[in-house]
Design a protein around this motif. Structure first.
Motif, PDB file in Angstrom:
ATOM      1  N   VAL A 189       0.565  -0.937   0.007  1.00  0.00           N
ATOM      2  CA  VAL A 189      -0.212  -0.362  -0.115  1.00  0.00           C
ATOM      3  C   VAL A 189       0.823   1.247  -0.046  1.00  0.00           C
ATOM      4  N   ASP A 190       1.843   1.121   0.662  1.00  0.00           N
ATOM      5  CA  ASP A 190       2.684   2.537   0.481  1.00  0.00           C
ATOM      6  C   ASP A 190       3.643   2.790  -0.433  1.00  0.00           C
ATOM      7  N   GLY A 191       3.930   1.294  -1.006  1.00  0.00           N
ATOM      8  CA  GLY A 191       5.156   1.625  -1.701  1.00  0.00           C
ATOM      9  C   GLY A 191       4.005   2.059  -3.424  1.00  0.00           C
ATOM     10  N   LEU A 192       2.761   1.687  -3.407  1.00  0.00           N
ATOM     11  CA  LEU A 192       1.892   2.116  -4.551  1.00  0.00           C
ATOM     12  C   LEU A 192       1.020   3.944  -4.406  1.00  0.00           C
ATOM     13  N   GLN A 193       1.225   3.619  -2.471  1.00  0.00           N
ATOM     14  CA  GLN A 193       0.324   5.307  -2.676  1.00  0.00           C
ATOM     15  C   GLN A 193       1.727   6.597  -2.738  1.00  0.00           C
ATOM     16  N   SER A 194       2.992   6.202  -2.659  1.00  0.00           N
ATOM     17  CA  SER A 194       4.446   6.678  -2.940  1.00  0.00           C
ATOM     18  C   SER A 194       4.490   7.396  -4.861  1.00  0.00           C
ATOM     19  N   LEU A 195       3.761   6.377  -4.949  1.00  0.00           N
ATOM     20  CA  LEU A 195       3.802   6.584  -6.791  1.00  0.00           C
ATOM     21  C   LEU A 195       2.576   7.256  -7.759  1.00  0.00           C
ATOM     22  N   LEU A 196       1.660   7.605  -7.151  1.00  0.00           N
ATOM     23  CA  LEU A 196       0.515   8.360  -7.321  1.00  0.00           C
ATOM     24  C   LEU A 196       0.162   9.345  -6.876  1.00  0.00           C
ATOM     25  N   SER A 197       0.020   9.966  -7.553  1.00  0.00           N
ATOM     26  CA  SER A 197      -0.751  12.067  -7.595  1.00  0.00           C
ATOM     27  C   SER A 197      -1.436  11.576  -6.341  1.00  0.00           C
ATOM     28  N   ALA A 198      -1.937  12.627  -5.804  1.00  0.00           N
ATOM     29  CA  ALA A 198      -3.198  13.471  -4.856  1.00  0.00           C
ATOM     30  C   ALA A 198      -4.194  12.493  -5.196  1.00  0.00           C
ATOM     31  N   ASP A 199      -4.360  13.544  -5.857  1.00  0.00           N
ATOM     32  CA  ASP A 199      -5.625  12.900  -6.757  1.00  0.00           C
ATOM     33  C   ASP A 199      -5.711  12.068  -8.015  1.00  0.00           C
ATOM     34  N   VAL A 200      -5.215  11.405  -7.853  1.00  0.00           N
ATOM     35  CA  VAL A 200      -5.041  10.225  -9.545  1.00  0.00           C
ATOM     36  C   VAL A 200      -6.333   9.387  -9.195  1.00  0.00           C
ATOM     37  N   GLN A 201      -6.491   8.517 -10.733  1.00  0.00           N
ATOM     38  CA  GLN A 201      -7.964   8.344 -10.720  1.00  0.00           C
ATOM     39  C   GLN A 201      -7.914   6.825 -10.775  1.00  0.00           C
ATOM     40  N   LEU A 202      -9.022   5.757 -10.571  1.00  0.00           N
ATOM     41  CA  LEU A 202      -8.549   5.099 -11.068  1.00  0.00           C
ATOM     42  C   LEU A 202     -10.308   4.898 -11.292  1.00  0.00           C
ATOM     43  N   VAL A 203     -10.290   4.220 -13.213  1.00  0.00           N
ATOM     44  CA  VAL A 203     -11.294   3.993 -13.466  1.00  0.00           C
ATOM     45  C   VAL A 203     -11.828   3.229 -14.672  1.00  0.00           C
ATOM     46  N   GLY A 204     -12.246   1.990 -14.436  1.00  0.00           N
ATOM     47  CA  GLY A 204     -12.695   0.692 -14.726  1.00  0.00           C
ATOM     48  C   GLY A 204     -13.734   0.865 -16.418  1.00  0.00           C
ATOM     49  N   ASP A 205     -14.201   0.059 -17.294  1.00  0.00           N
ATOM     50  CA  ASP A 205     -14.558   0.303 -18.083  1.00  0.00           C
ATOM     51  C   ASP A 205     -14.938  -1.642 -18.571  1.00  0.00           C
ATOM     52  N   GLY A 206     -16.258  -1.720 -17.540  1.00  0.00           N
ATOM     53  CA  GLY A 206     -16.550  -2.937 -18.096  1.00  0.00           C
ATOM     54  C   GLY A 206     -18.013  -2.973 -18.768  1.00  0.00           C
ATOM     55  N   GLY A 207     -18.258  -1.989 -19.134  1.00  0.00           N
ATOM     56  CA  GLY A 207     -19.770  -2.205 -20.495  1.00  0.00           C
ATOM     57  C   GLY A 207     -20.634  -2.990 -20.190  1.00  0.00           C
ATOM     58  N   GLY A 208     -20.496  -3.514 -18.423  1.00  0.00           N
ATOM     59  CA  GLY A 208     -21.782  -3.744 -18.546  1.00  0.00           C
ATOM     60  C   GLY A 208     -22.381  -5.379 -18.537  1.00  0.00           C
ATOM     61  N   LYS A 209     -20.360  -6.165 -18.759  1.00  0.00           N
ATOM     62  CA  LYS A 209     -20.143  -7.715 -19.699  1.00  0.00           C
ATOM     63  C   LYS A 209     -18.748  -7.878 -18.479  1.00  0.00           C
ATOM     64  N   ALA A 210     -18.714  -7.155 -17.801  1.00  0.00           N
ATOM     65  CA  ALA A 210     -17.732  -7.818 -17.012  1.00  0.00           C
ATOM     66  C   ALA A 210     -17.759  -7.012 -14.966  1.00  0.00           C
ATOM     67  N   PRO A 211     -17.282  -7.660 -14.087  1.00  0.00           N
ATOM     68  CA  PRO A 211     -17.327  -7.247 -13.562  1.00  0.00           C
ATOM     69  C   PRO A 211     -16.158  -5.540 -13.454  1.00  0.00           C
ATOM     70  N   GLN A 212     -16.997  -4.279 -12.716  1.00  0.00           N
ATOM     71  CA  GLN A 212     -16.402  -3.343 -12.601  1.00  0.00           C
ATOM     72  C   GLN A 212     -16.897  -2.229 -11.570  1.00  0.00           C
ATOM     73  N   LEU A 213     -16.276  -1.425 -11.202  1.00  0.00           N
ATOM     74  CA  LEU A 213     -16.281  -0.294 -10.331  1.00  0.00           C
ATOM     75  C   LEU A 213     -17.958   0.468 -10.142  1.00  0.00           C
ATOM     76  N   ALA A 214     -18.242   0.544  -8.971  1.00  0.00           N
ATOM     77  CA  ALA A 214     -19.600   1.180  -9.822  1.00  0.00           C
ATOM     78  C   ALA A 214     -19.030   2.507 -10.377  1.00  0.00           C
ATOM     79  N   ARG A 215     -18.144   2.528  -9.542  1.00  0.00           N
ATOM     80  CA  ARG A 215     -17.350   4.633 -10.090  1.00  0.00           C
ATOM     81  C   ARG A 215     -16.576   4.873 -10.200  1.00  0.00           C
ATOM     82  N   ALA A 216     -16.162   5.961 -10.893  1.00  0.00           N
ATOM     83  CA  ALA A 216     -14.607   5.571 -10.214  1.00  0.00           C
ATOM     84  C   ALA A 216     -14.075   5.902  -9.107  1.00  0.00           C
ATOM     85  N   VAL A 217     -12.212   5.255  -8.584  1.00  0.00           N
ATOM     86  CA  VAL A 217     -11.662   5.416  -7.376  1.00  0.00           C
ATOM     87  C   VAL A 217     -11.174   7.097  -7.684  1.00  0.00           C
ATOM     88  N   THR A 218     -10.850   7.734  -6.737  1.00  0.00           N
ATOM     89  CA  THR A 218     -10.425   9.353  -6.644  1.00  0.00           C
ATOM     90  C   THR A 218      -9.569   9.439  -5.459  1.00  0.00           C
TER      91      THR A 218
END
Length: 306
Positions: free
Chosen positions: A186-215
């Protein structure tokens, strides 16, 4: 040179134009194929095959994009372009323009433009076509094309993506990211990410996906560190690979089938955005696709047995 040879020589350019207009590998390939059928059926040989074929594939792509816009408005969850691992068209004189224009960030910006603005921008800014050629391609006057370009530039420059300039720096940052991901650090990942980083997933309803972007660096780091070690326990592997000209990786299940793709936007030594393409329809051009729902269930069972 015969028609077939002439067309095949220009195929990489035609695909690259169509892909940037459409953001879809499958639709771009279909547009190129339709271009060939029209060229083959033509009884006359154009003075410039490049001009004729480029104009034809542009007009076809514009028509496809107009209908695609309706489908994208009804799309389930965030829409991301189909990932492109290798751009078939290379031009050393325009390497920077080609690389920037194919990134997912740039393609998402292009989505803000009208089909005509998008086509004019791609032909002029990316491939340096003359306004006379662009006018013939989109069926507008040169003056109208100049106005379309002005509007397109304004929209694009407002949100123009910026990336780590040095390729080696990008690759090193991606290497450290995937190493920390594998370890669930966790700490190693966090050190590489910008403070306002976004994680966005595209499943199109045909695969498991995030309900919304994680920021946010902490939220994204904790989510990734919780999921990916579990995936490794069920033999999910990944291969580092450039995705749309930026660092990324292909993830595969234990049978070697493609599960999803991650693409990273990096700037100033940090990761700004992480995009995950999970929709199987957007991965099938890369090979056999894994059953993401089954993998998700196996990950949940693994978590319960910890």
């Amino acid at each position: 040179m015969g028609k077939v040879e002439e067309f095949e020589e220009l195929r990489p350019l035609l695909f690259s134009i169509a892909y940037r207009i459409l953001g879809s590998v499958g639709e771009a390939e279909d547009a190129v194929q339709e271009t060939w059928l029209r060229y083959d059926a033509s009884r006359t040989r154009p003075v410039s095959a490049k001009a004729f074929l480029s104009a034809t594939v542009t007009r076809i792509a514009i028509d496809v994009l107009r209908s695609a816009r309706v489908r994208r408005e009804e799309y389930v969850g965030p829409w991301l372009p189909e990932p492109l691992l290798d751009d078939p068209y290379q031009d050393p004189a325009r390497a920077a323009e080609l690389a920037d224009s194919v990134s997912m960030a740039a393609l998402l910006l292009l989505e803000r433009l009208s089909p005509l603005e998008r086509s004019v921008f791609v032909l002029r800014e990316v491939f340096a076509f003359g306004f006379d050629e662009i006018a013939a391609a989109v069926g507008r006057s040169e003056a109208a094309c100049r106005q379309l370009l002005v509007r397109a530039r304004r929209h694009m420059h407002e949100g123009r993506p910026r990336f780590e300039a040095d390729r080696q720096d990008r690759q090193e940052l991606a290497r450290r990211f995937f190493e920390a991901l594998t370890q669930g650090d966790v700490d190693g990942l966090q050190s590489l990410l910008s403070a306002d980083v976004q994680l966005v997933g595209d499943g199109g309803g045909k695969a498991p996906q995030l309900a919304r972007a994680v920021t946010g660096a902490e939220n994204v780091a904790r989510l990734l560190a919780a999921v990916y070690p579990l995936m490794a326990r069920i033999d999910i592997t990944f291969e580092p690979h450039e995705v749309n000209g930026q660092p990324g990786a292909l993830f595969r299940d234990r049978d070697g089938k493609i599960l999803h793709i991650l693409a990273l936007d990096t700037l100033d030594g940090q990761i700004q955005t992480i995009r995950a393409v999970i929709n199987p329809d957007k991965l099938s051009h890369l090979g056999p696709v894994a059953d993401a729902w089954a993998v998700d269930e196996e990950v949940k069972r693994t978590r319960r047995t910890q």
